[in-house]
Design an enzyme around this catalytic site. Structure first.
Site, PDB file in Angstrom:
ATOM      1  N   CYS A 108       0.899  -1.159   0.000  1.00  0.00           N
ATOM      2  CA  CYS A 108       0.000   0.000   0.000  1.00  0.00           C
ATOM      3  C   CYS A 108       0.938   1.210   0.000  1.00  0.00           C
ATOM      4  O   CYS A 108       1.826   1.287  -0.841  1.00  0.00           O
ATOM      5  CB  CYS A 108      -0.944  -0.049   1.202  1.00  0.00           C
ATOM      6  SG  CYS A 108      -0.134  -0.330   2.796  1.00  0.00           S
ATOM      7  N   LYS A 109       0.729   2.153   0.904  1.00  0.00           N
ATOM      8  CA  LYS A 109       1.606   3.324   0.924  1.00  0.00           C
ATOM      9  C   LYS A 109       2.785   3.095   1.887  1.00  0.00           C
ATOM     10  O   LYS A 109       3.938   3.181   1.510  1.00  0.00           O
ATOM     11  CB  LYS A 109       0.781   4.554   1.353  1.00  0.00           C
ATOM     12  CG  LYS A 109       1.413   5.868   0.933  1.00  0.00           C
ATOM     13  CD  LYS A 109       0.451   7.033   1.199  1.00  0.00           C
ATOM     14  CE  LYS A 109       1.176   8.362   1.134  1.00  0.00           C
ATOM     15  NZ  LYS A 109       0.392   9.464   1.720  1.00  0.00           N
TER      16      LYS A 109
END
Lengths: 189, 189
Positions: A108-109
């Site tokens: 994800c981030k």
């Protein structure tokens, strides 16, 4: 003088990188500086969990290496109104469980919350007890650990996925004289 | 009512458990409650880094499963006088690099300091940049992170080990249509 210096260039894994299981990796968002390292993993696919469009540079990298992108975008769990859709995690798990997608990188981030939830649900499928699942989640989330994520992982029901797993089982592969446990896909007869 | 409940008993991994690479695991001290989980790893050996005698229960478990114990005991790095002997890490790395010992579990007491140093030196051999090596160390050590360990990892010279690795290389194994990277031992000709 006599000794010959061995020059090696170092590689930079993405942030929060770790191996989850044979053929499954997790991390934060990979930058171009991490592409040499990703090359060493010989990835076949990526599970990307943010809703934002995948950056052009990363799309170009994937295209040049023939890596398939599974874009299953979601916002993270944030009480009281935001919850990762259950179907999204179910779909992501089915990607992870199919070794034809391996080696696969989940990201994800930051590799903390959305990735942590997906890996947590994966560990439940592997029959890990909840306290060990939580310990692993917290190791990656650190000070950013979210109670909403822990609740989500606890409540996520893996029973129905287990019943869909008739064709996918663990097998022991004998390679080079050692036993390696990994997920194996079997065609249904 | 119609749905059949799938009953599964959960397994308890040892504290701070994670996969380091194919065939290499790390953790804190395994208790009898963790033996079912360890069974699922089909371990061939254990690298135990504490100086204390291995408990009888654990010795019995290893004996019953035919698991080999490499007892390379040391105190942790503590400034200004305590330093893990370099030869001990070199010996431990040679155990890890020989896939005939795989799957292998590295453990000390908490899986933070001694195990973190050994894994850190292993990552240097894998050409990880130092900041990523440190990030991984800190993920497992958490608030107990020790600057003496980071210095130790930074200063540990892997050049001579690299020169001994002529017979041990990375290979890509093609299994079930997916590529899995792992360490492979080759006999010298």
């Amino acid at each position: 003088m006599g000794a010959e210096a061995v020059r090696v260039s170092t590689m930079e894994p993405p942030p929060n990188f770790e191996m989850v299981d044979v053929g499954i990796y997790r991390s934060g968002f990979p930058e171009p500086a991490n592409f040499d390292f990703l090359d060493s993993l010989k990835l076949r696919s990526i599970v990307y969990l943010c809703p934002e469009k995948y950056p052009e540079t990363n799309v170009g990298y994937l295209r040049s290496r023939g890596i398939r992108l599974f874009h299953l975008g979601t916002d993270g769990n944030k009480e009281p109104f935001m919850t990762i859709p259950k179907d999204l995690i179910t779909n992501a798990l089915s990607v992870l469980l199919d070794i034809r997608n391996h080696p696969v990188l989940i990201h994800c981030k930051r590799g903390k919350h959305r990735t942590g939830c997906l890996v947590g649900c994966f560990r439940k499928l592997q029959n890990w007890c909840l306290s060990s699942v939580f310990e692993e989640y917290q190791r990656f989330a650190g000070a950013k650990s979210r109670i909403a994520d822990l609740k989500y992982i606890e409540m996520f029901d893996v029973t129905s996925i287990r019943q869909c797993l008739l064709g996918i089982i663990y097998q022991y592969h004998h390679t080079c004289g050692s036993q390696v446990r990994r997920l194996a896909y079997q065609e249904r007869s």
